[in-house]
Design a protein around this motif. Structure first.
Motif, PDB file in Angstrom:
ATOM      1  N   THR A 107      45.726 115.167  22.002  1.00  0.00           N
ATOM      2  CA  THR A 107      46.670 114.748  22.824  1.00  0.00           C
ATOM      3  C   THR A 107      48.181 114.725  22.212  1.00  0.00           C
ATOM      4  OG1 THR A 107      47.087 112.399  23.559  1.00  0.00           O
ATOM      5  CG2 THR A 107      44.198 113.590  24.482  1.00  0.00           C
ATOM      6  N   HIS A 108      48.691 114.806  23.339  1.00  0.00           N
ATOM      7  CA  HIS A 108      50.012 114.880  23.238  1.00  0.00           C
ATOM      8  C   HIS A 108      50.200 113.067  22.380  1.00  0.00           C
ATOM      9  CE1 HIS A 108      49.318 111.917  26.795  1.00  0.00           C
ATOM     10  NE2 HIS A 108      51.072 112.098  26.563  1.00  0.00           N
ATOM     11  N   GLY A 109      49.593 112.480  22.228  1.00  0.00           N
ATOM     12  CA  GLY A 109      49.831 110.780  21.189  1.00  0.00           C
ATOM     13  C   GLY A 109      48.885 109.562  22.343  1.00  0.00           C
ATOM     14  N   ASN A 128      37.137  99.753  17.871  1.00  0.00           N
ATOM     15  CA  ASN A 128      37.922 100.611  16.874  1.00  0.00           C
ATOM     16  C   ASN A 128      39.490 101.577  17.163  1.00  0.00           C
ATOM     17  OD1 ASN A 128      35.715 101.685  14.582  1.00  0.00           O
ATOM     18  ND2 ASN A 128      34.439 102.083  16.887  1.00  0.00           N
ATOM     19  N   LEU A 129      39.845 100.944  18.473  1.00  0.00           N
ATOM     20  CA  LEU A 129      41.439 100.923  18.201  1.00  0.00           C
ATOM     21  C   LEU A 129      42.175  99.960  17.287  1.00  0.00           C
ATOM     22  CD1 LEU A 129      41.524 102.200  22.542  1.00  0.00           C
ATOM     23  CD2 LEU A 129      42.291 103.451  20.118  1.00  0.00           C
ATOM     24  N   ARG A 172      44.710  99.090  10.492  1.00  0.00           N
ATOM     25  CA  ARG A 172      45.043  99.532   9.854  1.00  0.00           C
ATOM     26  C   ARG A 172      46.534 101.145   9.236  1.00  0.00           C
ATOM     27  NH1 ARG A 172      38.939 102.262   8.264  1.00  0.00           N
ATOM     28  NH2 ARG A 172      38.006  99.872   8.151  1.00  0.00           N
ATOM     29  N   GLY A 173      47.426 100.746  10.455  1.00  0.00           N
ATOM     30  CA  GLY A 173      48.101 101.997  10.227  1.00  0.00           C
ATOM     31  C   GLY A 173      47.808 102.670  10.780  1.00  0.00           C
ATOM     32  N   VAL A 174      47.271 103.304  10.812  1.00  0.00           N
ATOM     33  CA  VAL A 174      46.520 104.569  11.328  1.00  0.00           C
ATOM     34  C   VAL A 174      47.047 105.663  12.712  1.00  0.00           C
ATOM     35  CG1 VAL A 174      44.962 106.849  11.794  1.00  0.00           C
ATOM     36  CG2 VAL A 174      44.753 104.745  10.016  1.00  0.00           C
ATOM     37  N   ILE A 175      47.227 103.985  13.429  1.00  0.00           N
ATOM     38  CA  ILE A 175      47.631 104.861  14.542  1.00  0.00           C
ATOM     39  C   ILE A 175      48.322 103.218  14.653  1.00  0.00           C
ATOM     40  CG2 ILE A 175      45.750 106.089  15.583  1.00  0.00           C
ATOM     41  CD1 ILE A 175      45.000 103.740  17.172  1.00  0.00           C
ATOM     42  N   ALA A 176      49.217 103.579  16.021  1.00  0.00           N
ATOM     43  CA  ALA A 176      50.345 102.676  16.694  1.00  0.00           C
ATOM     44  C   ALA A 176      50.037 102.173  17.988  1.00  0.00           C
ATOM     45  CB  ALA A 176      51.521 102.474  16.949  1.00  0.00           C
ATOM     46  N   ARG A 205      49.525 108.473  18.365  1.00  0.00           N
ATOM     47  CA  ARG A 205      49.002 109.206  16.863  1.00  0.00           C
ATOM     48  C   ARG A 205      50.021 109.164  15.757  1.00  0.00           C
ATOM     49  NH1 ARG A 205      49.472 114.939  18.600  1.00  0.00           N
ATOM     50  NH2 ARG A 205      48.452 116.020  16.391  1.00  0.00           N
ATOM     51  N   ASN A 206      51.060 108.624  16.232  1.00  0.00           N
ATOM     52  CA  ASN A 206      52.466 108.845  15.088  1.00  0.00           C
ATOM     53  C   ASN A 206      52.399 106.725  15.247  1.00  0.00           C
ATOM     54  OD1 ASN A 206      54.334 108.721  13.523  1.00  0.00           O
ATOM     55  ND2 ASN A 206      56.085 109.357  15.486  1.00  0.00           N
ATOM     56  N   PRO A 207      51.949 106.490  13.524  1.00  0.00           N
ATOM     57  CA  PRO A 207      52.427 104.988  13.462  1.00  0.00           C
ATOM     58  C   PRO A 207      53.760 104.616  12.959  1.00  0.00           C
ATOM     59  CG  PRO A 207      51.035 106.171  11.201  1.00  0.00           C
ATOM     60  CD  PRO A 207      51.695 107.168  12.760  1.00  0.00           C
ATOM     61  N   GLU A 208      54.540 105.635  12.778  1.00  0.00           N
ATOM     62  CA  GLU A 208      55.621 105.388  12.489  1.00  0.00           C
ATOM     63  C   GLU A 208      56.909 104.856  13.290  1.00  0.00           C
ATOM     64  OE1 GLU A 208      57.342 105.725   9.022  1.00  0.00           O
ATOM     65  OE2 GLU A 208      54.936 106.126   9.074  1.00  0.00           O
ATOM     66  N   PRO A 209      57.652 103.947  12.819  1.00  0.00           N
ATOM     67  CA  PRO A 209      58.920 103.216  14.070  1.00  0.00           C
ATOM     68  C   PRO A 209      59.422 104.619  14.765  1.00  0.00           C
ATOM     69  CG  PRO A 209      58.966 102.248  11.897  1.00  0.00           C
ATOM     70  CD  PRO A 209      58.275 103.256  11.477  1.00  0.00           C
ATOM     71  N   HIS A 210      59.208 104.530  15.967  1.00  0.00           N
ATOM     72  CA  HIS A 210      59.718 105.785  16.938  1.00  0.00           C
ATOM     73  C   HIS A 210      59.995 104.340  17.771  1.00  0.00           C
ATOM     74  CE1 HIS A 210      56.497 107.431  17.308  1.00  0.00           C
ATOM     75  NE2 HIS A 210      56.064 107.163  18.523  1.00  0.00           N
TER      76      HIS A 210
END
Ligand SMILES: [Zn+2]
Ligand SMILES: [Zn+2]
Length: 120
Positions: A17-19, A45-46, A52-56, A69-74
């Motif tokens: 998805t768009h995440g 699982n979420l 684990r830092g795979v998702i945020a 889906r993007n675990p980087e800070p944004h």
């Protein structure tokens, strides 16, 4: 279905998805593909994928929690009426310019509430 398979089902849903999905959105999609999967399995699982830092996880005050889906800070812009959420294109050096010069920013979370085009 084993633990690893369950986790990849959950991750595939987010990545397809768009995440930004709520836990309930993810559960509904998982259950339509795998009717035997339980809500608690999806939620557990979420939690593991987030740890684990795979998702945020994005917590919109007064709104749902989204899984990203993007675990980087944004940063995000969220419609307070309908909950539509989008990434905000903001360079990390824009964040640096907001804090004192010798600050070492480890993470940040910026949420801007703004009515989306549909709700305006
Ligand atoms: Zn809206
Ligand atoms: Zn995001």
């Amino acid at each position: 279905m084993g633990e690893t398979k369950q986790r990849s089902v959950v991750l595939d849903i987010i990545n397809s998805t768009h995440g930004h999905l709520t836990a309930e959105d993810i559960y509904q999609r998982a259950a339509s593909a795998y009717p035997a999967i339980s809500r608690s399995t999806v939620y557990r699982n979420l939690g593991i994928l987030t740890d684990r830092g795979v998702i945020a996880q994005v917590n919109a005050p007064g709104k749902a929690t989204y899984f990203d889906r993007n675990p980087e800070p944004h940063s995000h812009i969220i419609c307070p009426r309908c909950g539509a959420i989008e990434d905000l294109p903001l360079e990390s050096n824009a964040i640096s310019s907001l804090v004192p010069p010798d600050t070492d920013v480890l993470s940040y979370s910026l949420i801007i509430n703004s009515l989306c085009a549909d709700c305006r």
